[in-house]
Design a protein around this motif. Structure first.
Motif, PDB file in Angstrom:
ATOM      1  N   SER A   2      35.610 -65.951  15.175  1.00 23.54           N
ATOM      2  CA  SER A   2      35.640 -64.734  15.802  1.00 23.54           C
ATOM      3  C   SER A   2      34.650 -63.874  15.172  1.00 23.54           C
ATOM      4  N   ASP A   3      33.962 -62.951  15.580  1.00 24.27           N
ATOM      5  CA  ASP A   3      33.122 -62.174  14.924  1.00 24.27           C
ATOM      6  C   ASP A   3      34.000 -61.274  13.811  1.00 24.27           C
ATOM      7  N   GLU A   4      35.063 -60.942  14.132  1.00 23.03           N
ATOM      8  CA  GLU A   4      35.922 -60.172  13.112  1.00 23.03           C
ATOM      9  C   GLU A   4      36.274 -60.919  11.660  1.00 23.03           C
ATOM     10  N   LEU A   5      36.463 -62.368  12.029  1.00 29.31           N
ATOM     11  CA  LEU A   5      36.707 -63.131  10.839  1.00 29.31           C
ATOM     12  C   LEU A   5      35.416 -63.454  10.241  1.00 29.31           C
ATOM     13  N   VAL A   6      34.239 -63.582  10.859  1.00 29.21           N
ATOM     14  CA  VAL A   6      32.921 -63.653  10.084  1.00 29.21           C
ATOM     15  C   VAL A   6      32.727 -62.530   9.195  1.00 29.21           C
ATOM     16  N   GLU A   7      32.978 -61.285   9.926  1.00 30.38           N
ATOM     17  CA  GLU A   7      32.772 -60.189   8.820  1.00 30.38           C
ATOM     18  C   GLU A   7      33.584 -59.981   7.688  1.00 30.38           C
ATOM     19  N   ARG A  40      26.787 -70.693   5.111  1.00 28.42           N
ATOM     20  CA  ARG A  40      25.362 -69.948   5.197  1.00 28.42           C
ATOM     21  C   ARG A  40      24.580 -70.002   6.473  1.00 28.42           C
ATOM     22  N   ASN A  41      24.905 -71.169   7.006  1.00 26.27           N
ATOM     23  CA  ASN A  41      24.257 -71.595   8.322  1.00 26.27           C
ATOM     24  C   ASN A  41      24.840 -70.453   9.567  1.00 26.27           C
ATOM     25  N   LYS A  42      26.095 -70.018   9.145  1.00 22.10           N
ATOM     26  CA  LYS A  42      26.825 -69.233  10.095  1.00 22.10           C
ATOM     27  C   LYS A  42      26.594 -67.690   9.654  1.00 22.10           C
TER      28      LYS A  42
END
Length: 102
Positions: A2-7, A40-42
């Motif tokens: 999820s975008d939230e987890l990535v943040e 890093r690729n994400k």
């Protein structure tokens, strides 16, 4: 992911990279042969650090005492900063983890 987890992971890794630089006096070196490149690729800042990985991959492996102590200090300071417990830490330079990811 999820975008939230990535943040949240970006917050965590950015704080960790800052503390590594603070403790060791220099920015961490990016290592090609690590799992960090997946992050890093994400788009998630990632760094590998620790007691010399090149010294811990053979028959006579070992770690320097100073490096082990630095790693413990880095983990402790990063955790303290992320909980907003270190004096003088501002949210701009030391982002606190907010509510749990849903």
């Amino acid at each position: 992911m999820s975008d939230e987890l990535v943040e949240r992971l970006k917050e965590l890794s950015t704080r960790l990279i800052h503390v590594i630089s603070e403790v060791r006096g220099e920015a961490p070196r990016l290592v090609v042969r690590s799992d960090a490149y997946h992050w890093r690729n994400k788009g998630v800042p990632a760094a590998c650090f620790g007691p010399q990985p090149s010294l811990s991959a053979g028959v006579d492996d070992y770690a320097n005492e100073r490096d082990v102590a630095d790693c413990a200090k880095i983990y402790a300071l990063a955790a303290i900063d992320l909980m907003c417990l270190r004096r003088g830490a501002s949210s701009a330079t030391s982002p606190c983890l907010s509510a749990p990811v849903k």
